[in-house]
Scaffold this motif. Structure first.
Motif, PDB file in Angstrom:
ATOM      1  N   ALA A 328       0.806  -1.224   0.000  1.00 40.54           N
ATOM      2  CA  ALA A 328       0.000   0.000   0.000  1.00 40.54           C
ATOM      3  C   ALA A 328       0.835   1.268   0.000  1.00 40.54           C
ATOM      4  N   ASP A 329       2.029   1.231   0.547  1.00 41.66           N
ATOM      5  CA  ASP A 329       2.855   2.443   0.639  1.00 41.66           C
ATOM      6  C   ASP A 329       3.762   2.644  -0.561  1.00 41.66           C
ATOM      7  N   LYS A 330       3.611   1.790  -1.591  1.00 41.74           N
ATOM      8  CA  LYS A 330       4.468   1.906  -2.779  1.00 41.74           C
ATOM      9  C   LYS A 330       3.595   2.174  -4.000  1.00 41.74           C
ATOM     10  N   PRO A 331       3.988   3.179  -4.826  1.00 40.31           N
ATOM     11  CA  PRO A 331       3.212   3.463  -6.047  1.00 40.31           C
ATOM     12  C   PRO A 331       3.168   2.234  -6.943  1.00 40.31           C
ATOM     13  N   GLN A 332       2.003   1.979  -7.507  1.00 39.30           N
ATOM     14  CA  GLN A 332       1.830   0.856  -8.427  1.00 39.30           C
ATOM     15  C   GLN A 332       1.779   1.406  -9.847  1.00 39.30           C
ATOM     16  N   GLY A 333       2.948   1.713 -10.386  1.00 36.58           N
ATOM     17  CA  GLY A 333       3.021   2.315 -11.705  1.00 36.58           C
ATOM     18  C   GLY A 333       3.430   3.780 -11.613  1.00 36.58           C
ATOM     19  N   GLN A 334       3.615   4.409 -12.770  1.00 37.82           N
ATOM     20  CA  GLN A 334       4.071   5.797 -12.843  1.00 37.82           C
ATOM     21  C   GLN A 334       2.923   6.754 -12.518  1.00 37.82           C
ATOM     22  N   PRO A 335       3.120   7.689 -11.571  1.00 35.89           N
ATOM     23  CA  PRO A 335       2.064   8.670 -11.281  1.00 35.89           C
ATOM     24  C   PRO A 335       1.760   9.512 -12.512  1.00 35.89           C
ATOM     25  N   ALA A 336       0.497   9.822 -12.700  1.00 38.60           N
ATOM     26  CA  ALA A 336       0.061  10.641 -13.836  1.00 38.60           C
ATOM     27  C   ALA A 336      -1.152  11.441 -13.404  1.00 38.60           C
ATOM     28  N   GLU A 366     -18.523  16.906  -9.039  1.00 38.95           N
ATOM     29  CA  GLU A 366     -17.333  17.207  -9.832  1.00 38.95           C
ATOM     30  C   GLU A 366     -16.112  17.058  -8.939  1.00 38.95           C
ATOM     31  N   LEU A 367     -15.229  16.106  -9.284  1.00 37.93           N
ATOM     32  CA  LEU A 367     -14.059  15.814  -8.451  1.00 37.93           C
ATOM     33  C   LEU A 367     -12.812  16.416  -9.081  1.00 37.93           C
ATOM     34  N   PRO A 368     -11.984  17.128  -8.297  1.00 35.84           N
ATOM     35  CA  PRO A 368     -10.777  17.748  -8.865  1.00 35.84           C
ATOM     36  C   PRO A 368      -9.771  16.693  -9.306  1.00 35.84           C
ATOM     37  N   PRO A 369      -9.070  16.928 -10.407  1.00 39.66           N
ATOM     38  CA  PRO A 369      -8.080  15.957 -10.901  1.00 39.66           C
ATOM     39  C   PRO A 369      -6.914  15.823  -9.924  1.00 39.66           C
ATOM     40  N   LEU A 370      -6.148  14.749 -10.109  1.00 40.64           N
ATOM     41  CA  LEU A 370      -5.097  14.422  -9.144  1.00 40.64           C
ATOM     42  C   LEU A 370      -3.937  13.755  -9.857  1.00 40.64           C
ATOM     43  N   VAL A 371      -2.692  14.082  -9.444  1.00 36.35           N
ATOM     44  CA  VAL A 371      -1.502  13.389  -9.950  1.00 36.35           C
ATOM     45  C   VAL A 371      -1.202  12.250  -8.985  1.00 36.35           C
ATOM     46  N   PHE A 372      -1.455  11.012  -9.435  1.00 32.77           N
ATOM     47  CA  PHE A 372      -1.313   9.853  -8.552  1.00 32.77           C
ATOM     48  C   PHE A 372      -1.198   8.615  -9.433  1.00 32.77           C
ATOM     49  N   ASP A 373      -0.861   7.461  -8.817  1.00 38.12           N
ATOM     50  CA  ASP A 373      -0.861   6.232  -9.616  1.00 38.12           C
ATOM     51  C   ASP A 373      -2.271   5.656  -9.625  1.00 38.12           C
ATOM     52  N   LEU A 374      -2.695   5.221 -10.794  1.00 38.81           N
ATOM     53  CA  LEU A 374      -4.077   4.809 -11.019  1.00 38.81           C
ATOM     54  C   LEU A 374      -4.499   3.651 -10.117  1.00 38.81           C
ATOM     55  N   SER A 375      -3.628   2.674  -9.966  1.00 38.84           N
ATOM     56  CA  SER A 375      -4.000   1.465  -9.240  1.00 38.84           C
ATOM     57  C   SER A 375      -4.380   1.774  -7.798  1.00 38.84           C
ATOM     58  N   ARG A 376      -3.554   2.561  -7.118  1.00 41.89           N
ATOM     59  CA  ARG A 376      -3.843   2.818  -5.703  1.00 41.89           C
ATOM     60  C   ARG A 376      -5.046   3.734  -5.537  1.00 41.89           C
ATOM     61  N   LEU A 377      -5.196   4.747  -6.415  1.00 40.14           N
ATOM     62  CA  LEU A 377      -6.358   5.622  -6.284  1.00 40.14           C
ATOM     63  C   LEU A 377      -7.648   4.829  -6.499  1.00 40.14           C
TER      64      LEU A 377
END
Length: 487
Positions: A328-336, A366-377
């Motif tokens: 859970a504490d590691k990004p699963q893929g490149q953040p975008a 309406e949800l604000p966009p976010l820079v994050f990795d898709l899998s964890r979000l």
């Protein structure tokens, strides 16, 4: 730098600073003592000069005095031009005139014999050669001609250290009786009166003062050094104790890190090896159940098969959630940059069977966009929404409202439901592993802890709040952009 070495360096600096400070105060105090000694000597010289000047003025006003002639006071050759230089009393005693300079010279000689402070009256134009100036006096007389009113100097020659002072001697009305023939007029500088004060007594006193002050400051310095050394011992002892404590903590921390790595590795390996048995157990239990459908089967056997299937499903989900928690504490893929509304829409598709089963109504703002990795979000929203659906309770149609906003570079998302909620006293416990407060035994008890670990590892926060409709809101924040990027 090692703490002990740093401490030693600070001790050396402190000792040097203390020494320089006390040394500076000592030098300053000795300088003041010397200045005070010089002021006293100058004051004595000026007092003697004022006494000599007062005597000269008195003698001048009287035009001199007649005294008996003897070996010490013979007639003054410089006054031979005066008709009454020598007189005889009615009794036949021979008297001679002592002019002010003659009187002052004799008085200064006797005063010097008694008290050591010597005086002299001198000039470039002499009546008596014995009053001729020495080199120092000659220089002072020349400075008087240039307008100076006093010359004083501490000198040290073959005799002893002395203070010499000289002031100009002005011509007064009474002086013309003896010096008019030399061309002087009232107000002319016709010489100087000098005073010589021996400095030996003052220097001896100054030496005693230096010794006593040096001893006093040395004692103070030694006391200060002693205090610094005692403090050094105490501080060094504490530093060593602290260093030993830090070494123990470091060893414990390293052991804890190793143990944590070993436990994490054990959990990862265990979860990996448990995946296949749990999958096979579920598969074969379902096959066996399907085959028994076409035959008459004992109800007890069927209940047993259902129990096996349920627990196999739970075991499979539990292994899946453990793996999710570990990662859970590691990004699963490149953040975008992600369209969060689209992410929530995908989660709704995955939860479609459960949404249909519960008849839930889901409203997404309406949800604000976010820079994050898709899998964890996706997993964060999946866990929270699934948790709301599983704990909707009975007799109420579930209603879930999802909203979001951006504030000070952070995105805050809120997932609210109309369920029975959770008492405030239990709202921290549900974020701990295997803490479940109802739900009919559905779920693994790791969902919210997984969400918390994902959120907090990204620099956000997650909490439970009472929803407007009386249910529960899961509120979590995430940085809108990774640290270091403008946002």
């Amino acid at each position: 730098m090692n703490l002990t070495l740093l401490h030693r360096l600070l001790l050396v600096v402190a000792l040097a600073g203390w020494t320089l400070t006390l040394g500076g105060f000592l030098l300053w105090d000795l300088r003041l003592a010397r200045e005070h000694m010089e002021e006293l000597a100058i004051k004595e010289a000026r007092s003697n000069f004022n006494k000599d000047l007062a005597f000269r003025l008195w003698a001048t006003r009287h035009g001199g005095v007649y005294v008996p002639v003897d070996d010490r006071t013979p007639p003054n050759p410089g006054l031979a031009h005066l008709p009454e230089r020598d007189i005889e009393t009615p009794s036949g005693r021979q008297l001679t005139l002592m002019n002010p300079a003659y009187m002052l010279r004799q008085m200064l000689e006797e005063h010097g014999d008694f008290y050591g402070v010597r005086g002299k009256i001198t000039s470039f134009h002499l009546l008596n050669p014995i009053n001729a100036p020495d080199p120092w006096e000659a220089e002072a007389l020349r400075r008087f001609e240039q307008g100076e009113s006093e010359v004083l100097e501490f000198v040290e020659d073959d005799k002893e250290p002395r203070l010499r002072l000289m002031r100009p001697m002005e011509t007064r009305e009474g002086c013309l009786k003896c010096h008019a023939f030399q061309g002087y007029q009232v107000g002319d500088v016709r010489g100087g009166i000098g005073v010589t004060v021996p400095m030996r007594h003052y220097l001896d006193t100054l030496g005693e003062t230096k010794r006593s002050r040096t001893i006093f400051f040395s004692v103070i310095w030694a006391l200060g050094v002693g205090i610094l050394v005692l403090l050094d011992v105490q501080v060094l002892r504490r530093l060593r104790a602290q260093e030993e404590h830090e070494n123990v903590l470091k060893a414990q921390r390293q052991a804890l890190i190793r143990a944590n790595k070993d436990l994490t590795r054990l959990a990862e390996v265990s979860a990996h090896h448990l995946q296949e048995p749990s999958r096979r157990l579920l598969t074969f239990s379902q096959l066996l159940k399907d085959r028994l459908k076409v035959e008459e089967t004992d109800p007890e056997v069927r209940r047993s098969l259902e129990f096996v299937e349920q627990n196999a499903t739970y075991l499979r989900n539990l292994v899946r959630d453990i793996q999710l928690y570990l990662d859970a504490d590691k990004p699963q893929g490149q953040p975008a940059e992600l369209d969060v509304n689209e992410v929530v829409a995908r989660v709704q598709q995955k939860l479609a069977p459960l949404i249909s089963e519960t008849g839930a109504e889901i409203k997404v703002g309406e949800l604000p966009p976010l820079v994050f990795d898709l899998s964890r979000l996706r997993d964060i929203f999946l866990i929270i929404m699934e948790n709301s659906l599983l704990h909707a309770g009975t007799g109420t149609r579930p209603r879930i409202v999802i909203s979001g906003e951006r504030l000070n570079g952070m995105n805050r998302y809120r997932v609210s439901d109309n369920g029975s909620g959770i008492p405030e006293v239990y709202r921290q416990r549900v974020f701990e592993i295997f803490e479940r407060l109802g739900g009919g035994g559905r779920g693994t008890g790791i969902g919210l802890p997984i969400a918390r670990r994902m959120v907090e590892s990204a620099g956000g926060e997650i909490a439970l709040e009472t929803a407007d409709g009386g249910g529960l809101s899961v509120v979590f924040t995430l940085p809108a952009k990774p640290p270091g990027e403008d946002g």
